[in-house]
Write a protein that holds these residues in place. Structure first.
Motif, PDB file in Angstrom:
ATOM      1  N   MET A   1       0.800  -1.097  -0.027  1.00 57.62           N
ATOM      2  CA  MET A   1      -0.121  -0.106   0.152  1.00 57.62           C
ATOM      3  C   MET A   1       0.879   1.438   0.010  1.00 57.62           C
ATOM      4  N   LYS A   2       1.850   1.112   0.320  1.00 60.01           N
ATOM      5  CA  LYS A   2       2.989   2.247   0.365  1.00 60.01           C
ATOM      6  C   LYS A   2       2.995   2.792  -1.010  1.00 60.01           C
ATOM      7  N   HIS A   3       3.028   1.697  -2.030  1.00 60.88           N
ATOM      8  CA  HIS A   3       3.367   2.377  -3.389  1.00 60.88           C
ATOM      9  C   HIS A   3       2.094   3.215  -3.856  1.00 60.88           C
ATOM     10  N   LEU A   4       0.872   3.176  -3.235  1.00 62.77           N
ATOM     11  CA  LEU A   4      -0.112   4.127  -3.703  1.00 62.77           C
ATOM     12  C   LEU A   4      -0.250   5.390  -3.118  1.00 62.77           C
ATOM     13  N   LYS A   5       0.844   5.809  -2.251  1.00 63.67           N
ATOM     14  CA  LYS A   5       0.832   7.251  -1.752  1.00 63.67           C
ATOM     15  C   LYS A   5       1.179   8.052  -2.841  1.00 63.67           C
ATOM     16  N   GLN A   6       1.792   7.719  -3.956  1.00 67.22           N
ATOM     17  CA  GLN A   6       2.258   8.625  -4.983  1.00 67.22           C
ATOM     18  C   GLN A   6       1.122   9.172  -5.578  1.00 67.22           C
ATOM     19  N   TYR A   7      -0.186   8.490  -5.628  1.00 66.76           N
ATOM     20  CA  TYR A   7      -1.384   8.926  -6.121  1.00 66.76           C
ATOM     21  C   TYR A   7      -2.120   9.835  -5.425  1.00 66.76           C
ATOM     22  N   ARG A   8      -1.631  10.662  -4.597  1.00 68.08           N
ATOM     23  CA  ARG A   8      -2.213  11.548  -3.639  1.00 68.08           C
ATOM     24  C   ARG A   8      -1.838  13.015  -4.126  1.00 68.08           C
ATOM     25  N   ILE A   9      -2.807  14.062  -4.384  1.00 67.92           N
ATOM     26  CA  ILE A   9      -2.335  15.302  -4.394  1.00 67.92           C
ATOM     27  C   ILE A   9      -2.656  16.131  -3.512  1.00 67.92           C
ATOM     28  N   PRO A  10      -1.513  16.756  -2.809  1.00 68.47           N
ATOM     29  CA  PRO A  10      -1.720  17.718  -1.615  1.00 68.47           C
ATOM     30  C   PRO A  10      -2.213  19.138  -2.278  1.00 68.47           C
ATOM     31  N   PHE A  11      -3.656  19.193  -2.043  1.00 67.58           N
ATOM     32  CA  PHE A  11      -4.011  20.555  -2.825  1.00 67.58           C
ATOM     33  C   PHE A  11      -4.146  21.832  -1.728  1.00 67.58           C
ATOM     34  N   SER A  12      -4.071  21.474  -0.667  1.00 71.00           N
ATOM     35  CA  SER A  12      -3.995  22.828   0.232  1.00 71.00           C
ATOM     36  C   SER A  12      -2.940  23.957   0.064  1.00 71.00           C
ATOM     37  N   GLY A  13      -1.706  23.417  -0.453  1.00 65.39           N
ATOM     38  CA  GLY A  13      -0.650  24.682  -0.801  1.00 65.39           C
ATOM     39  C   GLY A  13      -0.745  25.140  -1.962  1.00 65.39           C
ATOM     40  N   LEU A  14      -1.692  24.699  -2.695  1.00 62.54           N
ATOM     41  CA  LEU A  14      -1.623  25.125  -4.473  1.00 62.54           C
ATOM     42  C   LEU A  14      -2.488  26.562  -4.568  1.00 62.54           C
ATOM     43  N   ASN A  15      -1.989  27.303  -5.501  1.00 59.85           N
ATOM     44  CA  ASN A  15      -2.827  28.487  -5.750  1.00 59.85           C
ATOM     45  C   ASN A  15      -3.823  28.273  -6.499  1.00 59.85           C
ATOM     46  N   ALA A  16      -4.777  29.132  -6.625  1.00 62.34           N
ATOM     47  CA  ALA A  16      -5.985  29.057  -7.401  1.00 62.34           C
ATOM     48  C   ALA A  16      -5.635  29.159  -8.767  1.00 62.34           C
ATOM     49  N   GLY A  17      -6.061  28.379  -9.548  1.00 64.81           N
ATOM     50  CA  GLY A  17      -5.950  28.241 -11.097  1.00 64.81           C
ATOM     51  C   GLY A  17      -5.771  26.813 -11.297  1.00 64.81           C
ATOM     52  N   LYS A  18      -5.034  26.575 -12.667  1.00 64.77           N
ATOM     53  CA  LYS A  18      -4.973  25.212 -13.247  1.00 64.77           C
ATOM     54  C   LYS A  18      -3.749  24.643 -12.959  1.00 64.77           C
ATOM     55  N   HIS A  19      -3.674  23.423 -12.456  1.00 66.52           N
ATOM     56  CA  HIS A  19      -2.444  22.558 -12.205  1.00 66.52           C
ATOM     57  C   HIS A  19      -2.363  21.244 -12.785  1.00 66.52           C
ATOM     58  N   ASN A  20      -1.095  20.800 -13.329  1.00 67.23           N
ATOM     59  CA  ASN A  20      -0.946  19.682 -13.972  1.00 67.23           C
ATOM     60  C   ASN A  20      -0.447  18.487 -13.026  1.00 67.23           C
ATOM     61  N   PHE A  21      -0.779  17.211 -13.251  1.00 66.15           N
ATOM     62  CA  PHE A  21      -0.084  16.190 -12.525  1.00 66.15           C
ATOM     63  C   PHE A  21      -0.019  14.943 -13.338  1.00 66.15           C
ATOM     64  N   GLU A  22       1.143  14.153 -13.407  1.00 63.65           N
ATOM     65  CA  GLU A  22       1.155  13.181 -14.244  1.00 63.65           C
ATOM     66  C   GLU A  22       1.498  11.803 -13.278  1.00 63.65           C
ATOM     67  N   PHE A  23       0.740  10.929 -13.344  1.00 63.57           N
ATOM     68  CA  PHE A  23       1.139   9.684 -12.642  1.00 63.57           C
ATOM     69  C   PHE A  23       1.084   8.406 -13.700  1.00 63.57           C
ATOM     70  N   GLU A  24       2.270   7.522 -13.236  1.00 55.68           N
ATOM     71  CA  GLU A  24       2.482   6.020 -14.181  1.00 55.68           C
ATOM     72  C   GLU A  24       1.865   5.175 -13.238  1.00 55.68           C
ATOM     73  N   ILE A  25       0.908   4.286 -13.979  1.00 58.16           N
ATOM     74  CA  ILE A  25       0.329   3.180 -13.537  1.00 58.16           C
ATOM     75  C   ILE A  25       1.018   1.854 -14.062  1.00 58.16           C
ATOM     76  N   ASN A  26       1.156   0.969 -13.335  1.00 62.33           N
ATOM     77  CA  ASN A  26       1.756  -0.355 -13.858  1.00 62.33           C
ATOM     78  C   ASN A  26       1.375  -1.374 -13.014  1.00 62.33           C
ATOM     79  N   LYS A  27       2.055  -2.552 -13.052  1.00 66.24           N
ATOM     80  CA  LYS A  27       1.587  -3.951 -12.371  1.00 66.24           C
ATOM     81  C   LYS A  27       1.431  -3.508 -10.755  1.00 66.24           C
ATOM     82  N   LYS A  28       2.354  -2.818 -10.445  1.00 64.61           N
ATOM     83  CA  LYS A  28       2.415  -2.526  -8.890  1.00 64.61           C
ATOM     84  C   LYS A  28       1.043  -1.894  -8.280  1.00 64.61           C
ATOM     85  N   PHE A  29       0.497  -1.105  -9.095  1.00 63.68           N
ATOM     86  CA  PHE A  29      -0.849  -0.431  -8.820  1.00 63.68           C
ATOM     87  C   PHE A  29      -1.868  -1.443  -8.699  1.00 63.68           C
TER      88      PHE A  29
END
Length: 178
Positions: free
Chosen positions: A1-29
């Motif tokens: 389950m530690k592997h799944l931590k990378q699929y979280r977005i900490p939105f509280s520190g983001l400014n208003a507006g658009k932000h892009n994130f990229e995630f790789e999904i493979n067998k571990k997922f």
């Protein structure tokens, strides 16, 4: 389950507006989900997050290949998928648990958004109900050796039943044929 931590977005520190994130999904997922339809794949999930004062708008684009098993010949093959989804995230001070397909409700005290379940659902919902090498694969046909085993003619039940007919029934059949 530690592997799944990378699929979280900490939105509280983001400014208003658009932000892009990229995630790789493979067998571990997919290994993190015990009863997943998809067991392996190589996918890229691009998430565009638009942050507003009391609302997040997330646009998902998932592109790549997943390993499927052909329902005809039982061979595994890579199948291309493309998923485009959108979800709204609202914040409330109350303890609210009524999420819908398009609206996810979080507490105002939440500071990050876990995308694991959303990505998992979007990918598994993209799997066709009936999988076939020649339909979902790229330049792939069903395994000819397996198709040869399947196409061997089985003795028809009607012929086997006709050979073991009780003579009393045979006499009745003759009446029917007249």
């Amino acid at each position: 389950m530690k592997h799944l931590k990378q699929y979280r977005i900490p939105f509280s520190g983001l400014n208003a507006g658009k932000h892009n994130f990229e995630f790789e999904i493979n067998k571990k997922f997919f290994d993190c989900f015990e009863h997943s339809i998809v067991k392996d794949g190589h996918l890229t999930a691009n998430v565009e997050l638009q942050k507003q004062e009391n609302l997040l708008i997330l646009n998902f684009t998932v592109v790549g290949d997943i390993q499927l098993t052909c329902d005809i010949c039982l061979s595994e093959f890579p199948s291309p998928i493309t998923v485009k989804e959108r979800i709204l995230v609202k914040f409330t001070a109350e303890d609210w648990t009524d999420n819908t397909e398009e609206v996810l409700v979080l507490s105002k005290s939440d500071h990050e958004l876990d995308l694991t379940e959303l990505l998992y659902e979007y990918i598994n919902l993209a799997v066709p109900l009936f999988t076939k090498c020649s339909d979902q694969g790229r330049n792939i046909t069903c395994d000819p050796e397996m198709l040869a085993h399947i196409s061997i003619e089985q003795p028809k039940e009607d012929q086997a039943e006709e050979e073991n007919i009780d003579p009393r029934w045979a006499a009745l059949r003759n009446i029917k044929n007249n």
